[in-house]
Design a protein around this motif. Sequence first.
Motif, PDB file in Angstrom:
ATOM      1  N   PRO A   2       0.834  -1.208   0.000  1.00 56.26           N
ATOM      2  CA  PRO A   2       0.000   0.000   0.000  1.00 56.26           C
ATOM      3  C   PRO A   2       0.865   1.253   0.000  1.00 56.26           C
ATOM      4  O   PRO A   2       2.014   1.222   0.455  1.00 56.26           O
ATOM      5  N   PRO A   3       0.336   2.357  -0.510  1.00 53.60           N
ATOM      6  CA  PRO A   3       1.110   3.598  -0.501  1.00 53.60           C
ATOM      7  C   PRO A   3       1.397   4.033   0.933  1.00 53.60           C
ATOM      8  O   PRO A   3       0.593   3.796   1.831  1.00 53.60           O
ATOM      9  N   ALA A   4       2.524   4.652   1.137  1.00 54.72           N
ATOM     10  CA  ALA A   4       2.912   5.098   2.475  1.00 54.72           C
ATOM     11  C   ALA A   4       3.125   6.600   2.488  1.00 54.72           C
ATOM     12  O   ALA A   4       3.591   7.166   1.508  1.00 54.72           O
ATOM     13  N   ALA A   5       2.782   7.209   3.607  1.00 50.56           N
ATOM     14  CA  ALA A   5       2.967   8.647   3.750  1.00 50.56           C
ATOM     15  C   ALA A   5       4.336   8.988   4.309  1.00 50.56           C
ATOM     16  O   ALA A   5       4.678  10.141   4.436  1.00 50.56           O
ATOM     17  N   LEU A   6       5.103   7.982   4.651  1.00 51.99           N
ATOM     18  CA  LEU A   6       6.425   8.230   5.216  1.00 51.99           C
ATOM     19  C   LEU A   6       7.457   8.400   4.105  1.00 51.99           C
ATOM     20  O   LEU A   6       7.417   7.692   3.111  1.00 51.99           O
ATOM     21  N   PRO A   7       8.411   9.315   4.311  1.00 50.46           N
ATOM     22  CA  PRO A   7       9.465   9.489   3.310  1.00 50.46           C
ATOM     23  C   PRO A   7      10.393   8.286   3.325  1.00 50.46           C
ATOM     24  O   PRO A   7      10.415   7.512   4.281  1.00 50.46           O
ATOM     25  N   PRO A   8      11.183   8.126   2.276  1.00 53.44           N
ATOM     26  CA  PRO A   8      12.124   7.011   2.248  1.00 53.44           C
ATOM     27  C   PRO A   8      13.118   7.112   3.405  1.00 53.44           C
ATOM     28  O   PRO A   8      13.450   8.205   3.852  1.00 53.44           O
ATOM     29  N   ASP A   9      13.558   5.981   3.877  1.00 54.26           N
ATOM     30  CA  ASP A   9      14.512   5.930   4.977  1.00 54.26           C
ATOM     31  C   ASP A   9      15.926   6.034   4.410  1.00 54.26           C
ATOM     32  O   ASP A   9      16.503   5.039   3.980  1.00 54.26           O
ATOM     33  N   VAL A  10      16.441   7.255   4.359  1.00 51.80           N
ATOM     34  CA  VAL A  10      17.791   7.493   3.858  1.00 51.80           C
ATOM     35  C   VAL A  10      18.584   8.211   4.947  1.00 51.80           C
ATOM     36  O   VAL A  10      18.012   8.892   5.789  1.00 51.80           O
ATOM     37  N   PRO A  11      19.895   8.066   4.924  1.00 51.20           N
ATOM     38  CA  PRO A  11      20.696   8.669   5.993  1.00 51.20           C
ATOM     39  C   PRO A  11      20.748  10.191   5.931  1.00 51.20           C
ATOM     40  O   PRO A  11      20.635  10.794   4.864  1.00 51.20           O
ATOM     41  N   VAL A  12      20.925  10.771   7.104  1.00 49.07           N
ATOM     42  CA  VAL A  12      21.177  12.205   7.221  1.00 49.07           C
ATOM     43  C   VAL A  12      22.649  12.426   6.880  1.00 49.07           C
ATOM     44  O   VAL A  12      23.520  11.748   7.415  1.00 49.07           O
ATOM     45  N   VAL A  13      22.907  13.367   5.971  1.00 49.56           N
ATOM     46  CA  VAL A  13      24.290  13.651   5.574  1.00 49.56           C
ATOM     47  C   VAL A  13      24.801  14.980   6.124  1.00 49.56           C
ATOM     48  O   VAL A  13      25.997  15.242   6.094  1.00 49.56           O
ATOM     49  N   GLU A  14      23.870  15.814   6.609  1.00 49.94           N
ATOM     50  CA  GLU A  14      24.263  17.107   7.161  1.00 49.94           C
ATOM     51  C   GLU A  14      23.179  17.547   8.127  1.00 49.94           C
ATOM     52  O   GLU A  14      21.999  17.278   7.917  1.00 49.94           O
ATOM     53  N   GLU A  15      23.581  18.193   9.193  1.00 49.36           N
ATOM     54  CA  GLU A  15      22.583  18.760  10.095  1.00 49.36           C
ATOM     55  C   GLU A  15      23.129  20.014  10.732  1.00 49.36           C
ATOM     56  O   GLU A  15      24.346  20.202  10.825  1.00 49.36           O
ATOM     57  N   ARG A  16      22.197  20.873  11.114  1.00 51.52           N
ATOM     58  CA  ARG A  16      22.561  22.116  11.777  1.00 51.52           C
ATOM     59  C   ARG A  16      21.578  22.329  12.922  1.00 51.52           C
ATOM     60  O   ARG A  16      20.371  22.252  12.721  1.00 51.52           O
TER      61      ARG A  16
END
Length: 112
Positions: A2-16
């Motif tokens: 089924p379609p999902a409302a969650l974004p793909p599970d990809v790593p964080v590469v930068e954060e502030r």
Amino acid sequence: TPPAALPPDVPVVEERVIHIFGTMRGTARVLDQNGAVIASLDPTKGGFIAGVARSLERQRVQADIDPAAPVRLVRFADGRLGLRDDFTGWRVELVGFGRDNTAAFARLMDSP
């Protein structure tokens, strides 16, 4: 599947780590983790950021968390941007709000 409302599970590469404040008039102020001003925006430039800040503040008031506590602005490996509040679990994926609004947060990520 089924379609999902969650974004793909990809790593964080930068954060502030930022502190974000917004008013009902649409003005917004964003500080870095040391309290230096990253952006001070009038209503013509800060409306979306102010709205996001007010949404975050609502969540924090309900959870009895200091509204001025920091939040993480994150960039994922696929280029998406999001906000993560480690105090309440609140999160927002900025891709769903259009290119201009996403760009407003990208400028915060990329500013000195």
